[in-house]
Design an enzyme around this catalytic site. Sequence first.
Site, mmCIF file in Angstrom:
data_model
loop_
_atom_site.group_PDB
_atom_site.id
_atom_site.type_symbol
_atom_site.label_atom_id
_atom_site.label_comp_id
_atom_site.label_asym_id
_atom_site.label_seq_id
_atom_site.Cartn_x
_atom_site.Cartn_y
_atom_site.Cartn_z
ATOM 1 N N PRO A 1 0.791 -1.239 0.000
ATOM 2 C CA PRO A 1 0.000 0.000 0.000
ATOM 3 C C PRO A 1 0.819 1.283 0.000
ATOM 4 O O PRO A 1 0.825 2.042 0.971
ATOM 5 C CB PRO A 1 -0.838 -0.133 1.274
ATOM 6 N N CYS A 2 1.478 1.559 -1.122
ATOM 7 C CA CYS A 2 2.251 2.796 -1.211
ATOM 8 C C CYS A 2 1.344 4.020 -1.176
ATOM 9 O O CYS A 2 1.812 5.130 -0.890
ATOM 10 C CB CYS A 2 3.122 2.796 -2.465
#
Length: 283
Positions: free
Chosen positions: A249-250
């Site tokens: 989850p950047c």
Amino acid sequence: MNVQTSESGYHYNVMRRAIELIDQGGESLSLEELARQMDMSPAHFQRLFSRWTGVSPKRYQQYLTLGHAKALLRERFTMLETAHSVGLSGSGRLYDLFLKWEAMSPGEYARKGAGLTIYWGWFESPFGPALVMGTAKGICGMAFSAETGEEAAMQDMLSRWPLADYVEDPMRLRPWVLSAFGAASDRLEPTPLYLIGSPLQIKVWEALMQIPSGQVTTYSQIAQAVGTPQAVRAVGTAVGRNPVSWLIPCHRALRKSGGLGGYHWGLPVKRAMLAYEAAQADA
């Protein structure tokens, strides 16, 4: 081959248009006016967003505002040193799924995919068309093309492992993709990831997976967590090179100032993901 119905892609297009209108009109834009500008009745607009996010359009509108990132940092900031004790998934019902992953060795990474077979396919997702790639060991790539276009997304993924053999086979990937986007089924197993990157990149991506759903952290926090507190710029580059968007989850990494920072697949997608997770956590 669609993961969910084509309705998912429709939802993203509606949301993208809503983002544009909210940016122009702000939170003061009424439900009736927002629905009118989107050529929907208020009742249909209400049903659409309530069914998808579990919250009202008015509440969702707050998640989409430009100031939402700052509110997230104030209210849902994660210290990565303690994130693991919170758990890898948040309280939102969508995130009961969990991941398992392994990383390619540095030597294998240096071979740029030579000898590796990578399967790929296009799927519908809550954020528009998604290009998913995977090896026999797990998903290694996930790109979203709503902002960049499908050809650019494909070329981006192909360029990361230029010597691999690519085979179109969406059915092989489908169970993993269903699990990745939260499909409810007792028959689905955890989504496996196969991380193909440099040693620093893999450390950064593993740190990103420590951030619970619905929460955020900063690039400097990630740099500290991977033992390179002075290398925020290098860490930011590694965040941007994340090949498995959404699952790694950047989008949960923000600037210390509360700015969104960049996003490889377009800032509207990042804002949509953050709003979607916040709504799920509150639903």
